[in-house]
Scaffold this motif. Sequence first.
Motif, PDB file in Angstrom:
ATOM      1  N   ILE A   1       0.830  -1.207   0.000  1.00  0.00           N
ATOM      2  CA  ILE A   1       0.000   0.000   0.000  1.00  0.00           C
ATOM      3  C   ILE A   1       0.868   1.262   0.000  1.00  0.00           C
ATOM      4  CG2 ILE A   1      -0.259  -0.025   2.522  1.00  0.00           C
ATOM      5  CD1 ILE A   1      -2.795   1.263  -0.096  1.00  0.00           C
ATOM      6  N   GLU A   2       2.013   1.246   0.666  1.00  0.00           N
ATOM      7  CA  GLU A   2       2.876   2.433   0.675  1.00  0.00           C
ATOM      8  C   GLU A   2       3.485   2.695  -0.701  1.00  0.00           C
ATOM      9  OE1 GLU A   2       3.560   4.769   3.455  1.00  0.00           O
ATOM     10  OE2 GLU A   2       1.597   3.800   3.586  1.00  0.00           O
ATOM     11  N   ARG A   3       3.843   1.628  -1.407  1.00  0.00           N
ATOM     12  CA  ARG A   3       4.342   1.798  -2.769  1.00  0.00           C
ATOM     13  C   ARG A   3       3.267   2.421  -3.659  1.00  0.00           C
ATOM     14  NH1 ARG A   3       7.440   2.762  -6.065  1.00  0.00           N
ATOM     15  NH2 ARG A   3       7.831   4.224  -4.424  1.00  0.00           N
ATOM     16  N   MET A   4       2.028   1.946  -3.471  1.00  0.00           N
ATOM     17  CA  MET A   4       0.938   2.473  -4.279  1.00  0.00           C
ATOM     18  C   MET A   4       0.622   3.925  -3.923  1.00  0.00           C
ATOM     19  SD  MET A   4       0.524  -0.030  -6.227  1.00  0.00           S
ATOM     20  CE  MET A   4      -0.855   0.606  -7.186  1.00  0.00           C
ATOM     21  N   MET A   5       0.760   4.289  -2.657  1.00  0.00           N
ATOM     22  CA  MET A   5       0.541   5.680  -2.265  1.00  0.00           C
ATOM     23  C   MET A   5       1.557   6.598  -2.934  1.00  0.00           C
ATOM     24  SD  MET A   5      -2.152   5.858  -0.388  1.00  0.00           S
ATOM     25  CE  MET A   5      -2.036   7.462   0.397  1.00  0.00           C
ATOM     26  N   ASP A   6       2.811   6.156  -3.011  1.00  0.00           N
ATOM     27  CA  ASP A   6       3.831   6.963  -3.691  1.00  0.00           C
ATOM     28  C   ASP A   6       3.542   7.090  -5.182  1.00  0.00           C
ATOM     29  OD1 ASP A   6       5.359   7.724  -1.540  1.00  0.00           O
ATOM     30  OD2 ASP A   6       6.765   6.066  -1.695  1.00  0.00           O
ATOM     31  N   LEU A   7       3.122   5.991  -5.799  1.00  0.00           N
ATOM     32  CA  LEU A   7       2.803   6.038  -7.223  1.00  0.00           C
ATOM     33  C   LEU A   7       1.617   6.965  -7.498  1.00  0.00           C
ATOM     34  CD1 LEU A   7       3.275   2.257  -8.025  1.00  0.00           C
ATOM     35  CD2 LEU A   7       4.641   4.124  -8.965  1.00  0.00           C
ATOM     36  N   LEU A   8       0.630   6.936  -6.586  1.00  0.00           N
ATOM     37  CA  LEU A   8      -0.518   7.823  -6.735  1.00  0.00           C
ATOM     38  C   LEU A   8      -0.109   9.280  -6.575  1.00  0.00           C
ATOM     39  CD1 LEU A   8      -3.599   8.064  -7.106  1.00  0.00           C
ATOM     40  CD2 LEU A   8      -3.818   7.871  -4.605  1.00  0.00           C
ATOM     41  N   ALA A   9       0.754   9.548  -5.599  1.00  0.00           N
ATOM     42  CA  ALA A   9       1.234  10.918  -5.399  1.00  0.00           C
ATOM     43  C   ALA A   9       1.966  11.420  -6.639  1.00  0.00           C
ATOM     44  CB  ALA A   9       2.149  10.975  -4.178  1.00  0.00           C
ATOM     45  N   THR A  10       2.807  10.565  -7.224  1.00  0.00           N
ATOM     46  CA  THR A  10       3.537  10.950  -8.436  1.00  0.00           C
ATOM     47  C   THR A  10       2.582  11.193  -9.595  1.00  0.00           C
ATOM     48  OG1 THR A  10       5.474   9.676  -7.733  1.00  0.00           O
ATOM     49  CG2 THR A  10       5.315  10.209 -10.070  1.00  0.00           C
ATOM     50  N   GLU A  11       1.601  10.317  -9.748  1.00  0.00           N
ATOM     51  CA  GLU A  11       0.648  10.429 -10.850  1.00  0.00           C
ATOM     52  C   GLU A  11      -0.134  11.738 -10.781  1.00  0.00           C
ATOM     53  OE1 GLU A  11      -1.379   9.091 -14.308  1.00  0.00           O
ATOM     54  OE2 GLU A  11       0.429   8.331 -13.317  1.00  0.00           O
ATOM     55  N   LEU A  12      -0.494  12.134  -9.546  1.00  0.00           N
ATOM     56  CA  LEU A  12      -1.325  13.324  -9.381  1.00  0.00           C
ATOM     57  C   LEU A  12      -0.526  14.590  -9.098  1.00  0.00           C
ATOM     58  CD1 LEU A  12      -4.174  11.763  -7.190  1.00  0.00           C
ATOM     59  CD2 LEU A  12      -4.284  12.374  -9.619  1.00  0.00           C
ATOM     60  N   GLY A  13       0.789  14.458  -8.926  1.00  0.00           N
ATOM     61  CA  GLY A  13       1.608  15.619  -8.624  1.00  0.00           C
ATOM     62  C   GLY A  13       1.338  16.185  -7.242  1.00  0.00           C
ATOM     63  N   ILE A  14       1.005  15.317  -6.299  1.00  0.00           N
ATOM     64  CA  ILE A  14       0.723  15.721  -4.917  1.00  0.00           C
ATOM     65  C   ILE A  14       1.875  15.279  -4.029  1.00  0.00           C
ATOM     66  CG2 ILE A  14      -0.874  15.448  -2.966  1.00  0.00           C
ATOM     67  CD1 ILE A  14      -3.099  14.907  -4.956  1.00  0.00           C
ATOM     68  N   ASP A  15       2.227  16.104  -3.062  1.00  0.00           N
ATOM     69  CA  ASP A  15       3.304  15.774  -2.131  1.00  0.00           C
ATOM     70  C   ASP A  15       2.996  14.448  -1.420  1.00  0.00           C
ATOM     71  OD1 ASP A  15       5.700  16.686  -0.391  1.00  0.00           O
ATOM     72  OD2 ASP A  15       4.131  16.160   1.062  1.00  0.00           O
ATOM     73  N   PRO A  16       3.969  13.547  -1.276  1.00  0.00           N
ATOM     74  CA  PRO A  16       3.711  12.245  -0.646  1.00  0.00           C
ATOM     75  C   PRO A  16       3.189  12.345   0.778  1.00  0.00           C
ATOM     76  CG  PRO A  16       5.807  12.210  -1.819  1.00  0.00           C
ATOM     77  CD  PRO A  16       5.332  13.634  -1.834  1.00  0.00           C
TER      78      PRO A  16
END
Length: 622
Positions: A232-247
């Motif tokens: 889940i933490e890996r996916m949270m980072d990927l989502l942050a990158t995809e949306l341009g939101i700070d991790p």
Amino acid sequence: DPERALEKDAPLLFPDHGSNLALAESIGPDVAPLKDAEVVVNQRIVNQRLAPVPMEPGAILARPDGASKLTLWLGTQDPFGARADLAQVLGMSTTNLRVIAPDVGGGFGAKGDAYPEHAVAAAAALRLGRPVRWLETRSENLVNMVHGRNQIQYASLGATFDGRITGFEFRIVADVGAYPAVAAWLPRYTLEMASSTYDIPRIKGSFESVATNTTPCGPYRGAGRPEAIQMIERMMDLLATELGIDPVAIRRRNLIKPFRASHRTATGAVYDSGDYDAALTRALEVSDHARWIAERDSRRSVNNVSSIGVGVSTYVEVTVGKTPLHDFGSVEVLDDGRIRAMAGGSSQGQGHQTTFAQIVSDRFDVPIERVEVVQADTEVVPRGGGTFASRTIQLVGSSIFEAADAVIRQARELAAGILEATALDIVIFSGVGLGVAGSPDSVITWADLADAAAAVGTKLAREMDRDQGEATYPFGAHVAVVEVDTETGSTRLLALAAVDDCGSILNPMLVKGQQHGGIAQGAGQALWEHARFDEHGYPLTGNLVTYHVPAATDLPSFIVSNTITPTQHNPLGAKGIGEAGTLGSTPAIHSAVIDALAPFGIRHLDMPLTPDRIWEAISAAR
């Protein structure tokens, strides 16, 4: 290859079974969890196979006592479980088999079960009528002792454009090795803990445990929970990158709000208490997160060969295991006035005996030197559930705590009769015994109270098997900082700060020791460790030259801290700390390395993040 082993034309390890599938389960709603998502990120994630590498490999000394009795000195986490298993294999009664677990050089879950070599050594001792010892070499240990982790995860995380998670879906293929046992159902923990600290409305997950011609797998420090957090933490980072939101911001946006009673997740886990934002806030403070972010950005602006990366993770785990949710503890006042506590758990270096002695010392208000702790001997201790799943202090400790209070109540009644007072007027006089409140001359020593009890045919003693009823859910947040040499791919861990909440803390030094040890093992998975086999099943990591574990010189001095959110499930308020470090550190370090590689457009690499893997990724990106 576990995925190859699932194919229809794959050779079968157990032809009579008809497939290589040992166990398959799933959870989740019928409705597609990603149906409302405005954005979805997908990733195949590998939690690689690890070897436990305890300081002491497998060991047993078997000594026959006459023709039919046997004493075993055994490196085990569960003396009573080992006695039951070995008695069955040897065709003996458990009353004729004594198991003693002396100082054991580490276990980490891998010494939870009896091994075939234990039975062979015991049988040989009975056959020969003389002691037999077996001790693994390191190379034997690396291929014989059960391995851990070893999951391939296919994950999809859905969210709105502003970064709020709408659903999570995943499939796990778990390689459980040649002889599926407990490892086959360990992915249940991965399913249960997939929500972690986040408020995810819909989760759908499944696992397939697959037999392969490799070393059997089993529990390893965290046992299914680190795999869930890594996913889940890996996916949270990927989502942050995809949306341009700070991790950090995307995590805060989705954290479960603070609660003190209970919180049920979409996977069915019922958390006992938590304040996940408080742990994250504290981790950012103690790690000096803002300074490291500034340093990272400064280096990027000058296109420095040495790249800084900063990673963050949050986690929640489940402790005590599924069953039993109780364990044995007893307290007795001896005739010389000392207090003896017996523990059903068995320490492998965690310092349990110190904490148990502290509990008794505190309840009786006597010096800790007057407390004797007995554990890990099946002939002396009547029963026990073993030490695993961060369970011992909360289960055994609570039994000892309540047994101590029961003995004190018994002693008060006895003292009240002797002193012709009411039990309510009897108080503890520090370091001495019991007496009437406000009357020091009335004190009866603990030794005299034990004699008085013996005179009426009883003992000042009580046994407890306190049933906790529910699991507990420790949590925390970690921040990691790494430096990557972009010309060689080598990585140096510069800093790691951990804020772990294990409920009430009984011994701060022992808690810190568990934090440091867990972090080191988590760092090992992120950067170095991987138990490997070739295409024929031949082990490629049979020694500590080819299987890379971190040395002290590879690691910085960790910053460890705590928040305190007691559980309501036991009188101590304790949750467990033994596995926390492996849950938080691995994804934080992984995140930091990927952050350091972000200028090259690299969004994901599988662990371990070795120099060759990083160098190849940078070269391909260039």
